[in-house]
Scaffold this motif. Structure first.
Motif, PDB file in Angstrom:
ATOM      1  N   UNK A  89       0.853  -1.380  -0.496  1.00  0.00           N
ATOM      2  CA  UNK A  89      -0.417   0.096   0.174  1.00  0.00           C
ATOM      3  C   UNK A  89       0.678   0.840   0.420  1.00  0.00           C
ATOM      4  N   UNK A  90       2.126   1.814   0.275  1.00  0.00           N
ATOM      5  CA  UNK A  90       3.120   2.318   0.341  1.00  0.00           C
ATOM      6  C   UNK A  90       3.770   2.306  -1.124  1.00  0.00           C
ATOM      7  N   UNK A  98      10.820   6.031  -6.110  1.00  0.00           N
ATOM      8  CA  UNK A  98      12.678   6.850  -6.598  1.00  0.00           C
ATOM      9  C   UNK A  98      13.377   5.737  -6.806  1.00  0.00           C
ATOM     10  N   UNK A  99      13.056   4.043  -7.176  1.00  0.00           N
ATOM     11  CA  UNK A  99      12.857   3.639  -7.593  1.00  0.00           C
ATOM     12  C   UNK A  99      13.286   2.781  -8.875  1.00  0.00           C
ATOM     13  N   UNK A 143      17.877  -1.907   1.321  1.00  0.00           N
ATOM     14  CA  UNK A 143      16.951  -1.797   1.974  1.00  0.00           C
ATOM     15  C   UNK A 143      16.241  -3.505   2.769  1.00  0.00           C
ATOM     16  N   UNK A 144      16.672  -4.232   1.876  1.00  0.00           N
ATOM     17  CA  UNK A 144      16.265  -5.817   2.209  1.00  0.00           C
ATOM     18  C   UNK A 144      17.444  -6.395   3.792  1.00  0.00           C
ATOM     19  N   UNK A 159      11.508  -5.742  -0.061  1.00  0.00           N
ATOM     20  CA  UNK A 159      11.256  -4.326  -0.488  1.00  0.00           C
ATOM     21  C   UNK A 159      10.154  -4.605  -1.786  1.00  0.00           C
ATOM     22  N   UNK A 160       9.402  -5.178  -1.588  1.00  0.00           N
ATOM     23  CA  UNK A 160       8.032  -5.005  -3.004  1.00  0.00           C
ATOM     24  C   UNK A 160       7.794  -3.869  -3.777  1.00  0.00           C
ATOM     25  N   UNK A 161       8.003  -2.664  -3.262  1.00  0.00           N
ATOM     26  CA  UNK A 161       7.357  -0.734  -3.818  1.00  0.00           C
ATOM     27  C   UNK A 161       8.589  -1.268  -4.825  1.00  0.00           C
ATOM     28  N   UNK A 162      10.088  -1.577  -4.198  1.00  0.00           N
ATOM     29  CA  UNK A 162      11.599  -1.395  -5.245  1.00  0.00           C
ATOM     30  C   UNK A 162      11.504  -2.015  -6.033  1.00  0.00           C
TER      31      UNK A 162
END
Length: 235
Positions: free
Chosen positions: A131-132, A138-139, A175-176, A184-187
Motif C-alpha cells: 500500500x506504500x 524512487x526506484x 533495503x532488504x 522490498x516489494x515496492x522497490x
C-alpha cells in the motif's frame, strides 16, 4: 539598530530560496514537493496514514480515489526518519538529473513516464497488498537513470564504487537488509516498471520497432510540450 539589517538578511534568504525553488523543473518540483508534504503529514499525524495508502477496498467501496495518488507519495511508517530524508534527497537528485538530461524540454514525456510506472506498480501491488509505493517511484527513477548511464561509475555506502547499471540492485539489497529480511516489494515493482518503460519506449524503437506506449496527447496539451516529430508510435 541591527534589526533592519537582520530583517533584510532574512528577506534576502527567503527570496533566494524562492528563486531556487522556482528554478527547479516543474515535474521534479511537483513530485518531490508532493512526496515530502504527504510523507511528513502522515509522519506528524496531520493526516491519518491509514487514509493515504493504496488500499483497494475503500477505493472501490467508498470512492476514496485520492489513494491512487497518495499511495505513491507516502513512505512506509516504520522507516527511520533519517532514511526517509535520504530518500527525499535521492528522489530530488535523480529526478532533476533526468528532467535536465534525457527529458530536457520533454516535460510531458517525463510526466508520462512517472504515470506509466505508477500504473504498472499499482497492478503489481494489488498482488501483494503493498500500500506504500513511494519507494517504488524512487526506484523507478533511479532505474531509468541507471539504464541511460550504465557504465557511469557511482559511489555507494562505505566508498563502494561500481557501474550505474548495478545501482538499483544495490539499493534494493540495502533495503532488504535494513528491513530485517523483508522483500522490498515496492522497490522491486518500481524496478520492473522502469525496465518495461525503457524497453517499450527506448530500446524497442531504437531497434526499428514501434513505441507501444506513446505519451498521450493530453499530456502535451496541459504541460505545453510539443510532440517529437520523429517519435514512432503505434498510431
Amino acid at each position: 539598530m541591527p534589526r533592519p539589517t537582520q530583517a533584510r538578511g532574512v528577506s534576502s534568504d527567503a527570496t533566494q530560496l524562492a528563486a531556487w525553488y522556482a528554478s527547479v523543473p516543474v515535474i521534479t518540483r511537483t513530485l518531490v514537493t508532493a512526496t515530502v508534504a504527504t510523507t511528513l503529514a502522515a509522519r506528524l499525524y496531520l493526516v491519518s496514514p491509514y487514509l493515504l495508502g493504496l488500499y483497494w477496498p475503500p477505493i472501490w467501496n467508498r470512492f476514496q480515489i485520492w489513494r491512487l495518488v497518495t499511495g505513491f507519495l507516502v513512505h512506509k511508517s516504520h522507516i527511520h526518519f533519517f532514511n526517509i530524508m535520504f530518500m527525499f534527497i535521492m528522489l530530488y537528485q535523480y529526478t532533476i538529473d533526468l528532467e535536465r538530461g534525457e527529458f530536457a524540454g520533454r516535460g510531458a514525456d517525463f510526466a508520462w513516464f512517472i504515470v506509466f510506472c505508477m500504473s504498472t506498480m499499482s497492478g503489481l501491488a494489488w498482488l501483494t497488498s503493498t500500500i506504500s509505493l513511494a519507494e517504488g517511484v524512487l526506484l523507478a527513477v533511479i532505474t531509468l537513470w541507471s539504464l541511460h548511464r550504465q557504465e557511469q561509475i557511482v559511489s555507494f555506502y562505505f566508498g563502494f564504487k561500481f557501474p550505474a547499471r548495478y545501482f538499483p540492485y544495490a539499493i534494493i539489497a540495502l533495503e532488504f537488509v535494513l528491513d530485517h529480511g523483508s522483500i522490498p516489494y515496492a522497490m522491486v515493482y518500481g524496478w520492473v516498471a522502469a525496465h518495461l518503460y525503457y524497453y517499450l519506449s527506448v530500446d524497442l524503437p531504437s531497434q526499428g520497432g514501434l513505441n507501444y506506449i506513446p505519451t498521450p496527447q493530453l499530456f502535451y496539451r496541459y504541460i505545453g510540450q510539443v510532440r517529437r516529430a520523429n517519435a514512432q508510435t503505434t498510431t
